[in-house]
Design a protein around this motif. Structure first.
Motif, PDB file in Angstrom:
ATOM      1  N   GLN A   9     -16.232  12.625   2.966  1.00 54.33           N
ATOM      2  CA  GLN A   9     -15.976  11.954   1.707  1.00 54.33           C
ATOM      3  C   GLN A   9     -16.830  10.689   1.663  1.00 54.33           C
ATOM      4  O   GLN A   9     -16.547   9.718   2.359  1.00 54.33           O
ATOM      5  CB  GLN A   9     -14.492  11.618   1.587  1.00 54.33           C
ATOM      6  N   ALA A  10     -17.869  10.724   0.858  1.00 54.54           N
ATOM      7  CA  ALA A  10     -18.809   9.610   0.793  1.00 54.54           C
ATOM      8  C   ALA A  10     -18.289   8.471  -0.091  1.00 54.54           C
ATOM      9  O   ALA A  10     -18.703   7.325   0.084  1.00 54.54           O
ATOM     10  CB  ALA A  10     -20.157  10.091   0.268  1.00 54.54           C
ATOM     11  N   LYS A  11     -17.390   8.793  -1.013  1.00 52.56           N
ATOM     12  CA  LYS A  11     -16.816   7.764  -1.886  1.00 52.56           C
ATOM     13  C   LYS A  11     -15.421   8.217  -2.295  1.00 52.56           C
ATOM     14  O   LYS A  11     -15.214   9.368  -2.658  1.00 52.56           O
ATOM     15  CB  LYS A  11     -17.684   7.568  -3.135  1.00 52.56           C
ATOM     16  N   ASN A  12     -14.493   7.299  -2.231  1.00 51.67           N
ATOM     17  CA  ASN A  12     -13.136   7.557  -2.701  1.00 51.67           C
ATOM     18  C   ASN A  12     -12.713   6.338  -3.493  1.00 51.67           C
ATOM     19  O   ASN A  12     -12.533   5.269  -2.946  1.00 51.67           O
ATOM     20  CB  ASN A  12     -12.182   7.797  -1.526  1.00 51.67           C
ATOM     21  N   HIS A  13     -12.594   6.500  -4.772  1.00 50.26           N
ATOM     22  CA  HIS A  13     -12.421   5.373  -5.678  1.00 50.26           C
ATOM     23  C   HIS A  13     -11.373   5.756  -6.711  1.00 50.26           C
ATOM     24  O   HIS A  13     -11.433   6.833  -7.276  1.00 50.26           O
ATOM     25  CB  HIS A  13     -13.783   5.145  -6.352  1.00 50.26           C
ATOM     26  N   THR A  14     -10.413   4.892  -6.975  1.00 49.61           N
ATOM     27  CA  THR A  14      -9.406   5.207  -7.983  1.00 49.61           C
ATOM     28  C   THR A  14      -9.564   4.384  -9.257  1.00 49.61           C
ATOM     29  O   THR A  14      -8.997   4.727 -10.287  1.00 49.61           O
ATOM     30  CB  THR A  14      -7.983   4.989  -7.432  1.00 49.61           C
ATOM     31  N   ALA A  15     -10.311   3.293  -9.202  1.00 51.85           N
ATOM     32  CA  ALA A  15     -10.471   2.429 -10.374  1.00 51.85           C
ATOM     33  C   ALA A  15     -11.442   3.059 -11.372  1.00 51.85           C
ATOM     34  O   ALA A  15     -12.480   3.588 -10.986  1.00 51.85           O
ATOM     35  CB  ALA A  15     -10.988   1.059  -9.948  1.00 51.85           C
ATOM     36  N   ILE A  16     -11.095   2.996 -12.655  1.00 56.80           N
ATOM     37  CA  ILE A  16     -12.017   3.486 -13.676  1.00 56.80           C
ATOM     38  C   ILE A  16     -13.003   2.380 -14.023  1.00 56.80           C
ATOM     39  O   ILE A  16     -12.682   1.195 -13.886  1.00 56.80           O
ATOM     40  CB  ILE A  16     -11.287   3.988 -14.943  1.00 56.80           C
ATOM     41  N   SER A  24       1.216  -0.424 -24.454  1.00 61.67           N
ATOM     42  CA  SER A  24       0.192   0.260 -25.251  1.00 61.67           C
ATOM     43  C   SER A  24      -0.294   1.547 -24.584  1.00 61.67           C
ATOM     44  O   SER A  24      -0.997   2.335 -25.205  1.00 61.67           O
ATOM     45  CB  SER A  24      -1.006  -0.667 -25.473  1.00 61.67           C
ATOM     46  N   GLY A  25       0.065   1.755 -23.312  1.00 61.92           N
ATOM     47  CA  GLY A  25      -0.378   2.956 -22.600  1.00 61.92           C
ATOM     48  C   GLY A  25      -1.708   2.782 -21.897  1.00 61.92           C
ATOM     49  O   GLY A  25      -2.230   3.731 -21.313  1.00 61.92           O
ATOM     50  N   ILE A  26      -2.278   1.585 -21.931  1.00 65.64           N
ATOM     51  CA  ILE A  26      -3.534   1.342 -21.213  1.00 65.64           C
ATOM     52  C   ILE A  26      -3.257   1.326 -19.718  1.00 65.64           C
ATOM     53  O   ILE A  26      -3.983   1.940 -18.942  1.00 65.64           O
ATOM     54  CB  ILE A  26      -4.197   0.035 -21.702  1.00 65.64           C
ATOM     55  N   ILE A  27      -2.201   0.652 -19.299  1.00 68.24           N
ATOM     56  CA  ILE A  27      -1.726   0.761 -17.910  1.00 68.24           C
ATOM     57  C   ILE A  27      -0.702   1.884 -17.927  1.00 68.24           C
ATOM     58  O   ILE A  27       0.337   1.790 -18.585  1.00 68.24           O
ATOM     59  CB  ILE A  27      -1.093  -0.550 -17.406  1.00 68.24           C
ATOM     60  N   THR A  28      -1.002   2.960 -17.200  1.00 71.42           N
ATOM     61  CA  THR A  28      -0.152   4.156 -17.242  1.00 71.42           C
ATOM     62  C   THR A  28       0.838   4.242 -16.092  1.00 71.42           C
ATOM     63  O   THR A  28       1.703   5.109 -16.091  1.00 71.42           O
ATOM     64  CB  THR A  28      -1.009   5.433 -17.243  1.00 71.42           C
ATOM     65  N   GLY A  29       0.705   3.384 -15.085  1.00 76.49           N
ATOM     66  CA  GLY A  29       1.634   3.411 -13.965  1.00 76.49           C
ATOM     67  C   GLY A  29       1.070   2.656 -12.786  1.00 76.49           C
ATOM     68  O   GLY A  29      -0.027   2.096 -12.852  1.00 76.49           O
ATOM     69  N   LEU A  64      -6.988  -6.035 -15.975  1.00 77.96           N
ATOM     70  CA  LEU A  64      -7.076  -4.612 -15.610  1.00 77.96           C
ATOM     71  C   LEU A  64      -7.922  -4.408 -14.362  1.00 77.96           C
ATOM     72  O   LEU A  64      -7.560  -3.633 -13.468  1.00 77.96           O
ATOM     73  CB  LEU A  64      -7.649  -3.805 -16.780  1.00 77.96           C
ATOM     74  N   SER A  65      -9.043  -5.083 -14.301  1.00 77.27           N
ATOM     75  CA  SER A  65      -9.929  -4.963 -13.146  1.00 77.27           C
ATOM     76  C   SER A  65      -9.234  -5.422 -11.865  1.00 77.27           C
ATOM     77  O   SER A  65      -9.279  -4.729 -10.839  1.00 77.27           O
ATOM     78  CB  SER A  65     -11.197  -5.773 -13.384  1.00 77.27           C
ATOM     79  N   LEU A  66      -8.583  -6.572 -11.933  1.00 78.89           N
ATOM     80  CA  LEU A  66      -7.893  -7.095 -10.750  1.00 78.89           C
ATOM     81  C   LEU A  66      -6.743  -6.184 -10.319  1.00 78.89           C
ATOM     82  O   LEU A  66      -6.565  -5.921  -9.131  1.00 78.89           O
ATOM     83  CB  LEU A  66      -7.377  -8.507 -11.015  1.00 78.89           C
ATOM     84  N   LEU A  67      -5.968  -5.687 -11.275  1.00 77.00           N
ATOM     85  CA  LEU A  67      -4.844  -4.816 -10.925  1.00 77.00           C
ATOM     86  C   LEU A  67      -5.313  -3.481 -10.354  1.00 77.00           C
ATOM     87  O   LEU A  67      -4.648  -2.904  -9.493  1.00 77.00           O
ATOM     88  CB  LEU A  67      -3.925  -4.598 -12.135  1.00 77.00           C
ATOM     89  N   GLN A  68      -6.464  -2.978 -10.830  1.00 73.79           N
ATOM     90  CA  GLN A  68      -6.988  -1.743 -10.254  1.00 73.79           C
ATOM     91  C   GLN A  68      -7.396  -1.935  -8.795  1.00 73.79           C
ATOM     92  O   GLN A  68      -7.247  -1.040  -7.980  1.00 73.79           O
ATOM     93  CB  GLN A  68      -8.201  -1.231 -11.053  1.00 73.79           C
ATOM     94  N   GLN A  69      -7.915  -3.095  -8.474  1.00 71.59           N
ATOM     95  CA  GLN A  69      -8.382  -3.364  -7.112  1.00 71.59           C
ATOM     96  C   GLN A  69      -7.276  -3.869  -6.198  1.00 71.59           C
ATOM     97  O   GLN A  69      -7.290  -3.628  -5.002  1.00 71.59           O
ATOM     98  CB  GLN A  69      -9.529  -4.383  -7.137  1.00 71.59           C
TER      99      GLN A  69
END
Length: 161
Positions: free
Chosen positions: A147-154, A49-54, A14-19
């Motif tokens: 914009q001081a931070k723009n991050h999409t990973a949870i 399972s819905g953990i990866i939503t797209g 999950l971490s790798l795919l988010q990045q």
């Protein structure tokens, strides 16, 4: 979403795919220490399972001359389910609205994240679209200067077993 027991490898996937969402299954498998088939099965299970939503491609707003981000707080006249649903449906039809969140602990009922080219485009959005909604009692806008931070990973757990 179904419940699924995650382990360290799932969290690493999950971490790798988010990045790095464009990692091939081969690359992902090598990075998490699995062969490609089990890695592919794990990713499929995370999707099912819905953990990866797209999956998404992040696009530069500046390339399309979208330079102005505004946060718009909206207060509604009434708070019944019909009014809330109608407002949310209307916001889903406006391409300028990137986010629409129902709030608590604020004078506003909703906060919108709006992305437009410039102040003229914002004025058009505000006057021609948003304020035509008869259920709105008040609007307050704030504009992003930087914009001081723009991050999409949870954030994911650091250690997981």
């Amino acid at each position: 979403m179904t419940t699924m027991q995650l382990d360290k490898i799932d969290i690493k996937i999950l971490s790798l795919l988010q990045q790095h969402g464009r990692l091939s299954n081969q690359e992902l498998a090598a990075l998490v220490g699995l062969s490609p088939s089990p890695c592919s099965r794990r990713v499929k299970a995370l999707e099912d399972s819905g953990i990866i939503t797209g999956y998404a491609t992040l696009v530069s707003p500046e390339f399309f001359n979208l330079h102005l981000t505004a946060y718009v707080q909206v207060r509604l006249e009434k708070h019944n389910q019909r009014v809330l649903n109608a407002f949310e449906q209307a916001m889903n039809h406006y391409d300028e609205v990137l986010e629409c969140c129902l709030l608590t602990g604020s004078d506003a009922d909703y906060q919108l994240k709006v992305l437009v080219a410039d102040m003229e485009a914002f004025k058009h959005f505000l006057l021609e679209k948003l304020t035509t909604n008869q259920d709105i009692a008040g609007i307050r806008s704030s504009f992003v200067l930087k914009q001081a931070k723009n991050h999409t990973a949870i954030p994911l757990p650091k250690s997981y077993d």
